[in-house]
Design a protein around this motif. Structure first.
Motif, PDB file in Angstrom:
ATOM      1  N   PHE A 196      31.811  43.751 -32.918  1.00 43.31           N
ATOM      2  CA  PHE A 196      32.443  44.968 -32.388  1.00 43.31           C
ATOM      3  C   PHE A 196      31.794  46.165 -33.084  1.00 43.31           C
ATOM      4  CE2 PHE A 196      36.826  42.689 -31.723  1.00 43.31           C
ATOM      5  CZ  PHE A 196      36.193  41.764 -30.890  1.00 43.31           C
ATOM      6  N   ILE A 197      31.258  47.062 -32.296  1.00 45.07           N
ATOM      7  CA  ILE A 197      30.554  48.216 -32.873  1.00 45.07           C
ATOM      8  C   ILE A 197      31.280  49.496 -32.516  1.00 45.07           C
ATOM      9  CG2 ILE A 197      28.319  49.368 -33.054  1.00 45.07           C
ATOM     10  CD1 ILE A 197      27.090  46.947 -31.629  1.00 45.07           C
ATOM     11  N   LEU A 227      40.978  47.431 -20.905  1.00 45.21           N
ATOM     12  CA  LEU A 227      40.850  48.180 -22.165  1.00 45.21           C
ATOM     13  C   LEU A 227      40.308  49.586 -21.961  1.00 45.21           C
ATOM     14  CD1 LEU A 227      39.578  45.597 -24.780  1.00 45.21           C
ATOM     15  CD2 LEU A 227      41.881  46.210 -24.105  1.00 45.21           C
ATOM     16  N   GLY A 228      39.917  49.903 -20.753  1.00 42.69           N
ATOM     17  CA  GLY A 228      39.356  51.216 -20.500  1.00 42.69           C
ATOM     18  C   GLY A 228      37.904  51.279 -20.934  1.00 42.69           C
ATOM     19  N   LYS A 229      37.357  52.493 -20.989  1.00 44.68           N
ATOM     20  CA  LYS A 229      35.940  52.639 -21.259  1.00 44.68           C
ATOM     21  C   LYS A 229      35.672  52.680 -22.768  1.00 44.68           C
ATOM     22  CE  LYS A 229      32.437  55.813 -19.586  1.00 44.68           C
ATOM     23  NZ  LYS A 229      31.424  55.175 -20.340  1.00 44.68           N
ATOM     24  N   GLY A 230      34.603  52.054 -23.199  1.00 41.27           N
ATOM     25  CA  GLY A 230      34.208  52.133 -24.601  1.00 41.27           C
ATOM     26  C   GLY A 230      33.165  53.220 -24.782  1.00 41.27           C
ATOM     27  N   PRO A 231      32.793  53.504 -26.025  1.00 40.99           N
ATOM     28  CA  PRO A 231      31.728  54.487 -26.263  1.00 40.99           C
ATOM     29  C   PRO A 231      30.373  53.946 -25.789  1.00 40.99           C
ATOM     30  CG  PRO A 231      32.569  53.570 -28.342  1.00 40.99           C
ATOM     31  CD  PRO A 231      33.346  52.928 -27.245  1.00 40.99           C
ATOM     32  N   ASP A 232      29.385  54.818 -25.742  1.00 45.71           N
ATOM     33  CA  ASP A 232      28.069  54.424 -25.253  1.00 45.71           C
ATOM     34  C   ASP A 232      27.136  54.137 -26.427  1.00 45.71           C
ATOM     35  OD1 ASP A 232      26.206  54.629 -22.680  1.00 45.71           O
ATOM     36  OD2 ASP A 232      25.139  55.478 -24.405  1.00 45.71           O
ATOM     37  N   TYR A 233      26.386  53.050 -26.359  1.00 49.30           N
ATOM     38  CA  TYR A 233      25.545  52.629 -27.486  1.00 49.30           C
ATOM     39  C   TYR A 233      24.465  53.651 -27.826  1.00 49.30           C
ATOM     40  CZ  TYR A 233      22.952  49.367 -30.509  1.00 49.30           C
ATOM     41  OH  TYR A 233      22.330  48.755 -31.569  1.00 49.30           O
TER      42      TYR A 233
END
Ligand code: ADP
Ligand code: MG
Length: 420
Positions: free
Chosen positions: A345-346, A374-380
């Motif tokens: 998990f980052i 879970l909705g949107k995560g941040p972008d790498y």
């Protein structure tokens, strides 16, 4: 090969038995005979491979066989934590002997200072010291190194990264010229050889190359906000094909909270960290091995030296601080030909650190999509731009050093500020 093959003093063998050491690790196998043979040595092997025992056992053996007066061995280490750890290991190995050791490090109050000063003046067979602190005691003229036989530098790469070169040279100038020198390090940057060239006429070199993750491991990573980590873990754990799971979190507190939280949700989970007694840890490992416990949540002490067959899934709840630790952790799955899965998990802050890992393993780890709910995560890629100059790859030693500022000598703190 077993420890018997080194013909170590029987009192040390008893200590090894008590500590549950059976087989030497590769770096121990290569270093111990050379050290017993009085060679100077540079030894390089990644974190967690047993370097401490590799230098302590032969030195203790020598001490027992040729009982000497005064300080026999000086171990230099970069931080207070490490000095304390080494001292504890020495106590373990020498439990059945009459060898003595003291640790000398910064921090602490006036009382610790006085205690350490008195202990140093009195002497011990082995002194373990951080360079800054030792220097401040040397001025008092009460430290007698005239009978010193061995100088050991542990985590030499980190000491040099932390700017200790001058201090180390200053200390070495107070030591007898004829002595055995041992440099232990996780990496072998050019400055180690430069130091070696300055302090010893000749030396042997042993290196155990860094292990790449086994081919059988399926790796994946999720970009998450911290608040999404727990629901993500729960949704992964719903998949019952994972029968044996290890979750690594960065701190003891996180381990405790996460364990509590998962228990409340009816997961069969146990925690593993340094607050547990050795005996409790062993019992827990037995239960886990016997598949009586499905999920183990722990700090990094869990990744060192445990050998459990058939772990299906490793989850890095947080990105490990050191790229080598990643390799260690995910190496807990897919041992010996089997297959396994490793998820990391980052969060946005850890992106550069994770890139350091990808550089080390020379592979891009696939980024997986968070479950819809879970909705949107941040972008790498986006996240990595926010965070220039932190962690990762070549910077990792500095990064780590900076993170440990609290426990270091006063001087050390200053040095770090200048460097970082
Ligand atoms: P390093 O200095 O290379 O990072 P350590 O010396 O701290 O590694 O050892 C890591 C862990 O492995 C320690 O908990 C140590 O007790 C354990 N260990 C080392 N050698 C052995 C061995 N031969 N058998 C079992 N455990 C070992
Ligand atoms: Mg070490």
């Amino acid at each position: 090969m077993t420890f018997r093959d080194f013909n170590l003093d029987s009192r040390l063998m008893e200590g090894l038995d008590a500590m549950g050491f059976e087989k030497p690790t590769p770096i121990q196998e290569k270093s111990i005979p050379l050290i017993l043979d009085k060679k100077n040595l540079i030894a390089c092997a990644q974190t967690g491979t047993g370097k401490t025992a590799a230098f302590i056992l032969p030195v203790l053996h020598n001490l027992l066989v040729n009982k000497s007066q005064g300080i026999n061995t000086l171990v230099l280490a970069p931080t207070r934590e490490l000095a304390m750890q080494i001292d504890q290991q020495i106590e373990g190995f020498s439990y059945f002997t009459n060898a003595t050791s003291i640790a000398v490090y910064g921090g602490g109050d006036g009382q610790t200072w006085t205690q350490q000063k008195r202990a140093l003046a009195k002497g011990a067979d082995i002194i373990i010291a951080t360079p800054g602190r030792l220097i401040s005691f040397l001025g008092s003229g009460k430290v007698d190194f005239s009978s010193l036989k061995h100088l050991i530098m542990d985590e030499a790469d980190r000491m040099l990264d932390m700017g200790f070169f001058d201090d180390i040279m200053k200390i070495i100038n107070t030591l007898p010229e004829k002595r055995q020198n041992l440099l232990f390090s996780a990496t072998m940057p050019p400055n180690i050889k430069k130091l070696a060239g300055k302090i010893m006429p000749d030396y042997e070199e042993v290196a155990i190359s860094i292990s790449k993750p086994a081919e059988g491991i399926r790796q994946g990573a999720y970009m998450t906000h911290d608040s999404q980590k727990e629901p993500l873990l729960l949704s992964i754990l719903k998949d019952k094909i994972y029968k044996s799971v290890i979750v690594f979190a960065s701190t003891k507190e996180k381990v405790k909270n996460l364990t509590r939280s998962l228990k409340q949700r009816g997961e069969e989970v146990r925690q593993f960290h340094s607050d547990l007694e050795q005996i409790e840890r062993e019992k827990l490992m037995q239960q886990f091995k016997g598949k009586k416990v499905r999920i183990l949540i722990g700090t990094d002490i869990l990744s060192r030296g445990i050998d459990v067959e058939g772990i299906d899934l490793v989850v890095n709840y947080d990105v490990p601080p050191d790229p080598e630790d990643y390799v260690h952790r995910i190496g807990r799955t897919a041992r010996a030909e089997s297959t396994g899965t490793a998820f990391t998990f980052i969060n946005p802050k850890d992106v550069n650190r994770f890139k350091g890992i990808e550089r080390l393993i020379e592979k891009e780890v696939p980024k997986l999509k968070l479950p819809e709910e879970l909705g949107k995560g941040p972008d790498y890629e986006q996240s990595s731009h926010h965070d220039k100059g932190r962690g990762g790859g070549r910077n990792k030693r500095n990064f780590r050093a900076g993170g440990k500022r609290k426990g270091q000598d006063r001087n050390q703190g200053r040095r770090n500020k200048r460097r970082n």
